[in-house]
Motif scaffolding. Structure first.
Motif, PDB file in Angstrom:
ATOM      1  N   VAL A  12       0.649  -1.277   0.332  1.00 23.56           N
ATOM      2  CA  VAL A  12      -0.030  -0.228   0.228  1.00 23.56           C
ATOM      3  C   VAL A  12       1.138   1.667  -0.056  1.00 23.56           C
ATOM      4  CG1 VAL A  12      -1.912   1.246   1.411  1.00 23.56           C
ATOM      5  CG2 VAL A  12      -1.592  -1.559   0.694  1.00 23.56           C
ATOM      6  N   TRP A  15       0.629   8.483  -1.663  1.00 26.62           N
ATOM      7  CA  TRP A  15       0.806   8.835  -3.101  1.00 26.62           C
ATOM      8  C   TRP A  15       1.513   9.805  -3.617  1.00 26.62           C
ATOM      9  CZ3 TRP A  15      -2.469   6.939  -7.237  1.00 26.62           C
ATOM     10  CH2 TRP A  15      -1.801   7.796  -8.034  1.00 26.62           C
ATOM     11  N   LEU A 114       5.945  -0.787  -9.500  1.00 26.69           N
ATOM     12  CA  LEU A 114       5.060  -0.921  -9.904  1.00 26.69           C
ATOM     13  C   LEU A 114       4.631  -2.670 -10.734  1.00 26.69           C
ATOM     14  CD1 LEU A 114       2.751   1.701  -9.688  1.00 26.69           C
ATOM     15  CD2 LEU A 114       3.572   0.598  -8.190  1.00 26.69           C
ATOM     16  N   LYS A 118       3.652  -5.985 -10.267  1.00 24.90           N
ATOM     17  CA  LYS A 118       2.302  -7.270 -11.267  1.00 24.90           C
ATOM     18  C   LYS A 118       3.208  -8.194 -10.882  1.00 24.90           C
ATOM     19  CE  LYS A 118       0.094  -2.596 -11.694  1.00 24.90           C
ATOM     20  NZ  LYS A 118      -0.447  -1.858 -12.862  1.00 24.90           N
ATOM     21  N   LYS A 123       0.157  -7.755  -4.998  1.00 24.57           N
ATOM     22  CA  LYS A 123      -1.317  -6.591  -4.990  1.00 24.57           C
ATOM     23  C   LYS A 123      -0.982  -5.405  -4.514  1.00 24.57           C
ATOM     24  CE  LYS A 123      -4.756  -9.698  -3.461  1.00 24.57           C
ATOM     25  NZ  LYS A 123      -6.009 -10.678  -3.214  1.00 24.57           N
ATOM     26  N   ILE A 124      -1.568  -4.577  -5.673  1.00 29.61           N
ATOM     27  CA  ILE A 124      -0.794  -2.883  -5.103  1.00 29.61           C
ATOM     28  C   ILE A 124      -2.379  -1.866  -4.632  1.00 29.61           C
ATOM     29  CG2 ILE A 124       0.158  -0.810  -6.159  1.00 29.61           C
ATOM     30  CD1 ILE A 124       1.478  -3.236  -7.694  1.00 29.61           C
ATOM     31  N   GLY A 125      -2.146  -0.986  -3.496  1.00 24.73           N
ATOM     32  CA  GLY A 125      -2.983  -0.036  -3.132  1.00 24.73           C
ATOM     33  C   GLY A 125      -2.498   1.074  -2.816  1.00 24.73           C
ATOM     34  N   SER A 126      -3.154   2.030  -2.634  1.00 24.18           N
ATOM     35  CA  SER A 126      -2.580   3.050  -1.920  1.00 24.18           C
ATOM     36  C   SER A 126      -3.633   4.274  -1.336  1.00 24.18           C
ATOM     37  CB  SER A 126      -2.543   4.154  -3.242  1.00 24.18           C
ATOM     38  OG  SER A 126      -2.130   5.548  -2.773  1.00 24.18           O
ATOM     39  N   SER A 148      -1.282   2.280 -11.758  1.00 26.76           N
ATOM     40  CA  SER A 148      -2.536   2.006 -11.192  1.00 26.76           C
ATOM     41  C   SER A 148      -2.420   0.949 -10.832  1.00 26.76           C
ATOM     42  CB  SER A 148      -2.286   1.380 -12.481  1.00 26.76           C
ATOM     43  OG  SER A 148      -2.233   0.693 -13.610  1.00 26.76           O
ATOM     44  N   PRO A 149      -2.608   1.960  -9.256  1.00 26.64           N
ATOM     45  CA  PRO A 149      -2.597   0.458  -8.088  1.00 26.64           C
ATOM     46  C   PRO A 149      -4.214  -0.117  -8.566  1.00 26.64           C
ATOM     47  CG  PRO A 149      -2.889   3.198  -8.047  1.00 26.64           C
ATOM     48  CD  PRO A 149      -2.720   2.771  -8.957  1.00 26.64           C
ATOM     49  N   VAL A 152      -7.145   2.328  -4.235  1.00 26.63           N
ATOM     50  CA  VAL A 152      -7.144   3.505  -4.470  1.00 26.63           C
ATOM     51  C   VAL A 152      -8.216   4.144  -3.418  1.00 26.63           C
ATOM     52  CG1 VAL A 152      -6.470   6.294  -4.980  1.00 26.63           C
ATOM     53  CG2 VAL A 152      -5.869   4.497  -5.889  1.00 26.63           C
ATOM     54  N   CYS A 172      -8.114  -0.464   2.305  1.00 27.07           N
ATOM     55  CA  CYS A 172      -7.347  -1.471   0.875  1.00 27.07           C
ATOM     56  C   CYS A 172      -7.204  -2.785   1.433  1.00 27.07           C
ATOM     57  CB  CYS A 172      -5.464  -0.613   1.291  1.00 27.07           C
ATOM     58  SG  CYS A 172      -5.553   0.995   0.126  1.00 27.07           S
TER      59      CYS A 172
END
Length: 264
Positions: A12, A15, A114, A118, A123-126, A148-149, A152, A172
């Motif tokens: 996570v 920004w 990033l 992937k 997994k990618i969150g923000s 491109s998380p 968000v 998230c």
């Protein structure tokens, strides 16, 4: 044993100052401009101290500062009130909404990192102190630049609860179906980011280059001598260590080394 191995499932990111906007110049600029309209000149250090909070909370924390409160009373003829907080917030929000698209340039190493995450199936969150309306404008442009998380989360999506509380990080996790915070890394560029991660029970990573704590723009960074750069990084590292940050990285590509170490 195999069952005791730590497996990182999600990262996570904050920004501004972490993925985009080297040094968090957008909020710094707009906070300064907002208070100047009321005759109060803020220093960059004052602006940066509460950085990472939801923006109305940030304004309130600025007004609580002894020097700022005294100047406010001198210029406005009275102590600040919650009505003043609301007025400043509305000025700030409108101004930031207008300029935030000008501050979406990725920080060096972020896009490549990033993409690698992937590939690894992480997994990618923000989470961010910006509002969902601001992020709606920003996300499209950021996506075009390789950021491109999958989710968000903004304070207004969790009933206005801000850092250092962990509500946005938990949101998230829920959105991306991650059960345990011990399999989550929170990466940020402020002490508030680190507290958000720690309060959730996640692993915390503080970023040096481009961070809000380091407190300079990319253009300012380019004017520093190597000795000045190292001195600033040392002070920034100390700030992270003050709040018990698990790892401190110089740039975002080093996050991959952290994950490899945790997954060993």
């Amino acid at each position: 044993m195999e069952q005791n191995k730590r497996k990182i499932e999600m990262v996570v990111f904050d920004w501004a100052g972490t993925m985009v906007d080297y040094g968090s110049q957008a909020p710094i600029t707009v906070f300064a401009r907002t208070f100047a309209k009321k005759g109060v000149e803020l220093t960059k250090e004052e602006i940066n101290e509460p950085m990472g909070m939801e923006k109305k909370c940030h304004i309130r924390e600025l007004l609580k500062m002894e020097r700022v409160a005294a100047v406010w009373k001198e210029k406005q003829g009275a102590d600040w009130t919650e009505d003043d907080v609301q007025e400043l917030y509305e000025i700030f929000e409108n101004d930031l909404y207008q300029v935030v698209l000008d501050y979406t340039v990725p920080i060096d190493g972020v896009v490549e990192t990033l993409a690698k995450l992937k590939e690894m199936g992480i997994k990618i969150g923000s989470t961010t102190g910006y509002t969902s309306a601001m992020m709606e404008r920003v996300i499209i442009q950021a996506d075009e630049q390789g950021i491109s998380p999958a989710t968000v989360i903004t304070p207004d999506q969790v009933e206005g609860v801000s850092r250092p509380e962990p509500d946005m990080l938990f949101a998230c996790m829920k959105a991306l179906d991650v059960e345990s915070a011990t399999s989550v890394i929170k990466v940020g560029d402020t002490q508030m980011d680190i507290w958000e991660g720690k309060n959730a029970g996640a692993i915390t990573v503080g970023l040096l280059t481009g961070s809000n704590i380091m407190g300079i723009s990319k253009a300012e960074y380019a004017t520093l001598t190597p000795e000045e750069v190292e001195a600033r990084k040392a002070k920034t590292r100390e700030k992270y260590e003050e709040v018990g940050t698990d790892f401190v990285i110089d740039n975002m590509t080093e996050l991959l080394d952290v994950i490899a170490k945790l997954n060993q």
